[in-house]
Design a protein around this motif. Structure first.
Motif, PDB file in Angstrom:
ATOM      1  N   LYS A   1       0.841  -1.194   0.000  1.00  0.00           N
ATOM      2  CA  LYS A   1       0.000   0.000   0.000  1.00  0.00           C
ATOM      3  C   LYS A   1       0.874   1.241   0.000  1.00  0.00           C
ATOM      4  O   LYS A   1       2.065   1.192   0.343  1.00  0.00           O
TER       5      LYS A   1
ATOM      6  N   PHE B   1      -3.658   3.760  -1.744  1.00  0.00           N
ATOM      7  CA  PHE B   1      -3.556   3.056  -3.013  1.00  0.00           C
ATOM      8  C   PHE B   1      -2.943   1.704  -2.694  1.00  0.00           C
ATOM      9  O   PHE B   1      -1.915   1.641  -2.017  1.00  0.00           O
TER      10      PHE B   1
ATOM     11  N   GLN C   1      -1.917  -2.545  -3.768  1.00  0.00           N
ATOM     12  CA  GLN C   1      -1.502  -3.533  -4.758  1.00  0.00           C
ATOM     13  C   GLN C   1      -0.946  -2.875  -6.026  1.00  0.00           C
ATOM     14  O   GLN C   1      -0.014  -2.098  -5.944  1.00  0.00           O
ATOM     15  N   ASP C   2      -1.539  -3.135  -7.195  1.00  0.00           N
ATOM     16  CA  ASP C   2      -1.000  -2.610  -8.448  1.00  0.00           C
ATOM     17  C   ASP C   2      -1.248  -1.108  -8.622  1.00  0.00           C
ATOM     18  O   ASP C   2      -0.659  -0.486  -9.501  1.00  0.00           O
ATOM     19  N   LYS C   3      -2.074  -0.499  -7.794  1.00  0.00           N
ATOM     20  CA  LYS C   3      -2.355   0.944  -7.890  1.00  0.00           C
ATOM     21  C   LYS C   3      -1.284   1.791  -7.200  1.00  0.00           C
ATOM     22  O   LYS C   3      -1.260   3.010  -7.356  1.00  0.00           O
TER      23      LYS C   3
ATOM     24  N   ASN D   1       1.825   2.138  -7.865  1.00  0.00           N
ATOM     25  CA  ASN D   1       2.705   2.805  -8.828  1.00  0.00           C
ATOM     26  C   ASN D   1       2.069   4.004  -9.515  1.00  0.00           C
ATOM     27  O   ASN D   1       2.765   4.770 -10.180  1.00  0.00           O
ATOM     28  N   LEU D   2       0.760   4.195  -9.386  1.00  0.00           N
ATOM     29  CA  LEU D   2       0.097   5.350  -9.995  1.00  0.00           C
ATOM     30  C   LEU D   2       0.630   6.666  -9.439  1.00  0.00           C
ATOM     31  O   LEU D   2       0.569   7.696 -10.116  1.00  0.00           O
TER      32      LEU D   2
ATOM     33  N   GLN E   1     -10.056   4.131  -0.584  1.00  0.00           N
ATOM     34  CA  GLN E   1      -9.103   3.529  -1.508  1.00  0.00           C
ATOM     35  C   GLN E   1      -9.155   4.247  -2.848  1.00  0.00           C
ATOM     36  O   GLN E   1     -10.224   4.387  -3.449  1.00  0.00           O
TER      37      GLN E   1
ATOM     38  N   TRP F   1      -8.251   4.543  -6.832  1.00  0.00           N
ATOM     39  CA  TRP F   1      -8.063   3.629  -7.958  1.00  0.00           C
ATOM     40  C   TRP F   1      -7.654   4.353  -9.232  1.00  0.00           C
ATOM     41  O   TRP F   1      -7.274   3.741 -10.218  1.00  0.00           O
ATOM     42  N   ARG F   2      -7.701   5.692  -9.214  1.00  0.00           N
ATOM     43  CA  ARG F   2      -7.230   6.492 -10.341  1.00  0.00           C
ATOM     44  C   ARG F   2      -6.862   7.869  -9.822  1.00  0.00           C
ATOM     45  O   ARG F   2      -7.491   8.395  -8.905  1.00  0.00           O
TER      46      ARG F   2
END
Length: 163
Positions: free
Chosen positions: A22, A41, A43-45, A47-48, A83, A85-86
């Motif tokens: 996270k 953010f 897991q894969d988010k 790196n955003l 959370q 997500w974008r």
């Protein structure tokens, strides 16, 4: 749902377990009473957030999450998380030639006393003083398309209407 504001803090990625990561972001809203909102953010988010800097105006798309937890003593507690997500850079509305918008869409004069917003009494008095330009007009029925009358019809005839 969205949060609009400026980045105040970008945390470092945290490995909570071998399979869970996270990263936390704090966004300060730009409104009359600014709020510092913590957004996670996961897991894969994670790196955003790499391409963003503190101070940048952003628009963060979020989901609210809630869960129940029971302690070993049997005490039940509830927790909420926000959370992300974008995340997008948010251009100020004035720079794009559009009027500024509050992050919460408001109707004009919402929550303001009528006297401050021009007021019902002022508008009513102004309308009473103005000549009524429609008073001399004769009302006209709207024009409709004419259909030919139905041929003879009895109740036993079937129609396709559901009622």
């Amino acid at each position: 749902m969205e949060i609009i504001g400026r980045i105040k803090v970008i945390g470092q990625p945290q490995d909570i377990s071998a399979s869970f990561r996270k990263r936390e972001l704090v966004v300060t809203t730009e409104e009359q009473y600014p709020q510092d909102i913590l957004v996670e953010f996961i897991q894969d988010k994670v790196n955003l957030l790499d391409s963003f800097q503190v101070g940048e105006p952003v628009r963060v798309s979020i989901n609210l999450r809630g869960r129940e937890w029971t302690s070993p003593q049997g005490e039940v507690r509830y927790f909420n998380t926000i959370q992300g997500w974008r995340i997008d850079r948010n251009q100020p509305a004035q720079a794009m030639g559009q009027p500024a918008q509050n992050q919460y869409m408001q109707q004009p004069n919402m929550g303001q006393p009528a006297q401050q917003a021009g007021g019902f009494n002022q508008n009513y008095q102004a309308n009473q003083a103005a000549p009524n330009q429609f008073a001399q007009q004769t009302p006209q029925a709207p024009q409709t398309q004419q259909f030919p009358p139905a041929p003879s019809f009895t109740e036993e005839d079937h129609d396709d209407l559901p009622f």
